[in-house]
Design a protein around this motif. Structure first.
Motif, PDB file in Angstrom:
ATOM      1  N   ASN A  87       2.306  -2.114  -0.463  1.00 14.39           N
ATOM      2  CA  ASN A  87       2.071  -0.776  -0.992  1.00 14.39           C
ATOM      3  C   ASN A  87       0.635  -0.590  -1.464  1.00 14.39           C
ATOM      4  O   ASN A  87       0.057   0.487  -1.297  1.00 14.39           O
ATOM      5  N   VAL A 121       0.631  -0.493  -8.462  1.00 10.70           N
ATOM      6  CA  VAL A 121       1.935  -0.411  -7.815  1.00 10.70           C
ATOM      7  C   VAL A 121       2.923  -1.128  -8.733  1.00 10.70           C
ATOM      8  O   VAL A 121       2.795  -2.337  -8.976  1.00 10.70           O
ATOM      9  N   SER A 162       6.110  -6.834  -1.403  1.00 10.77           N
ATOM     10  CA  SER A 162       6.193  -5.371  -1.309  1.00 10.77           C
ATOM     11  C   SER A 162       5.056  -4.708  -2.079  1.00 10.77           C
ATOM     12  O   SER A 162       4.517  -3.678  -1.645  1.00 10.77           O
ATOM     13  N   ARG A 163       4.668  -5.272  -3.214  1.00 12.34           N
ATOM     14  CA  ARG A 163       3.556  -4.683  -3.975  1.00 12.34           C
ATOM     15  C   ARG A 163       2.246  -4.818  -3.223  1.00 12.34           C
ATOM     16  O   ARG A 163       1.412  -3.900  -3.232  1.00 12.34           O
ATOM     17  N   GLU A 204      12.931  -1.473  -2.062  1.00 12.05           N
ATOM     18  CA  GLU A 204      12.409  -2.678  -1.422  1.00 12.05           C
ATOM     19  C   GLU A 204      13.412  -3.819  -1.422  1.00 12.05           C
ATOM     20  O   GLU A 204      13.145  -4.867  -0.877  1.00 12.05           O
ATOM     21  N   VAL A 213       6.913   7.322  -3.999  1.00 11.68           N
ATOM     22  CA  VAL A 213       7.144   7.163  -2.563  1.00 11.68           C
ATOM     23  C   VAL A 213       8.643   7.051  -2.306  1.00 11.68           C
ATOM     24  O   VAL A 213       9.308   6.157  -2.836  1.00 11.68           O
ATOM     25  N   VAL A 251       4.010   7.873   5.536  1.00 11.82           N
ATOM     26  CA  VAL A 251       3.459   6.942   4.546  1.00 11.82           C
ATOM     27  C   VAL A 251       2.220   6.241   5.091  1.00 11.82           C
ATOM     28  O   VAL A 251       1.246   6.020   4.368  1.00 11.82           O
ATOM     29  N   PRO A 305       7.104   2.681  -5.976  1.00 10.94           N
ATOM     30  CA  PRO A 305       7.421   2.455  -4.555  1.00 10.94           C
ATOM     31  C   PRO A 305       8.857   2.810  -4.225  1.00 10.94           C
ATOM     32  O   PRO A 305       9.696   3.019  -5.110  1.00 10.94           O
TER      33      PRO A 305
END
Length: 264
Positions: free
Chosen positions: A45, A60, A41-42, A31, A97, A250, A28
């Motif tokens: 994503n 992720v 955040s995981r 973050e 990303v 995204v 990712p």
């Protein structure tokens, strides 16, 4: 999404995974907190790539918490490589990303035997001058103890339009306190590492089939840098979406569908 699970890969890299089938590993973007003990955040994503979980097991994986001062993106790629080597029985598909894409390029150059296919989503061989300026401003304000102003400073670069940039500035201001880690050392180390990163000289060594996906209005990178990045590996191609900025690409359904087709 099926069979959602989370934990730590070898070396303490936090992950969240879903689906069944061959492994797709997602690096990712920035973050704030590599440890991300809340897993927020995981989860976010993983939702972005939920379509892929029909065919693959999507992992992720955050960078390793507790980075050594002066770590480079190649060092971060090495942490990922050691975890993937120990945890997976065969090469993986890799999606990087934004800043995670910079780490993914270092991974592809240094650890090609662990890689099947490579996707660079909203990521290019180096930051644009404006993108570098924005990330330096983010770092400066975090050091100054102004987290809301720090994350708000990234707002204009996230959107494709002036109005969108103003909206993201407000949203990032509101979220800034929550996003900022108690110890920003990992974040500052990563920003400094990407500031000097340029994969262009090494990308011709990337032999894995590669898909570069970007937005024509991405300000962290640029359509020109996406094009350069797709020209250098022998087996790469570019998918560029007109009118899309950094976040818009995204979140773009067609972009995720294109990635799905490429990996399957």
């Amino acid at each position: 999404m099926r069979d959602i699970r989370e934990g730590l890969l070898f070396g303490g890299l936090p992950y969240r995974a879903a689906g069944t089938g061959p492994a797709v590993v997602v690096f990712p973007g920035i973050e704030g907190d590599n440890a991300d003990s809340s897993g927020r955040s995981r989860r976010r994503n993983l939702r972005v790539f939920r379509r892929l979980s029909r065919h693959f097991t999507v992992y992720v994986v955050n960078p390793k918490p507790g980075l050594a001062p002066g770590s480079t993106l190649s060092d971060l790629a090495g942490h990922y490589a050691e975890a993937i080597r120990r945890e997976f029985d065969e090469p993986v598909h890799l999606i990087g990303v934004s800043t995670g894409g910079s780490i993914a390029q270092a991974f592809a150059v240094d650890h090609p035997h662990l890689l099947n296919r490579l996707v660079l989503l909203c990521s290019a061989c180096r930051l644009s001058p404006y993108g570098r300026q924005v990330q330096r401003r983010l770092a400066d304000l975090i050091r100054a103890g102004r987290p809301r102003a720090a994350w708000a400073a990234t707002g204009p670069a996230l959107a494709a339009t002036t109005i969108g940039g103003a909206l993201f500035t407000m949203l990032m201001w509101l979220a800034g306190g929550r996003m900022n880690p108690a110890d920003p050392a990992d974040l500052l180390i990563t920003i400094a590492a990407e500031d000097i990163f340029d994969a262009a000289p090494d990308l011709p060594r990337v032999l894995a089939p590669t898909l570069v996906v970007g937005g024509a209005r991405d300000r962290f990178y640029s359509p020109e840098l996406f094009a350069v990045t797709a020209e250098l590996p022998p087996s790469a191609r570019l998918c560029l979406y007109p009118g899309k900025g950094h976040v818009g690409t995204v979140a773009h359904r067609r972009a995720i569908m294109e990635i799905d087709r490429f990996l399957t």
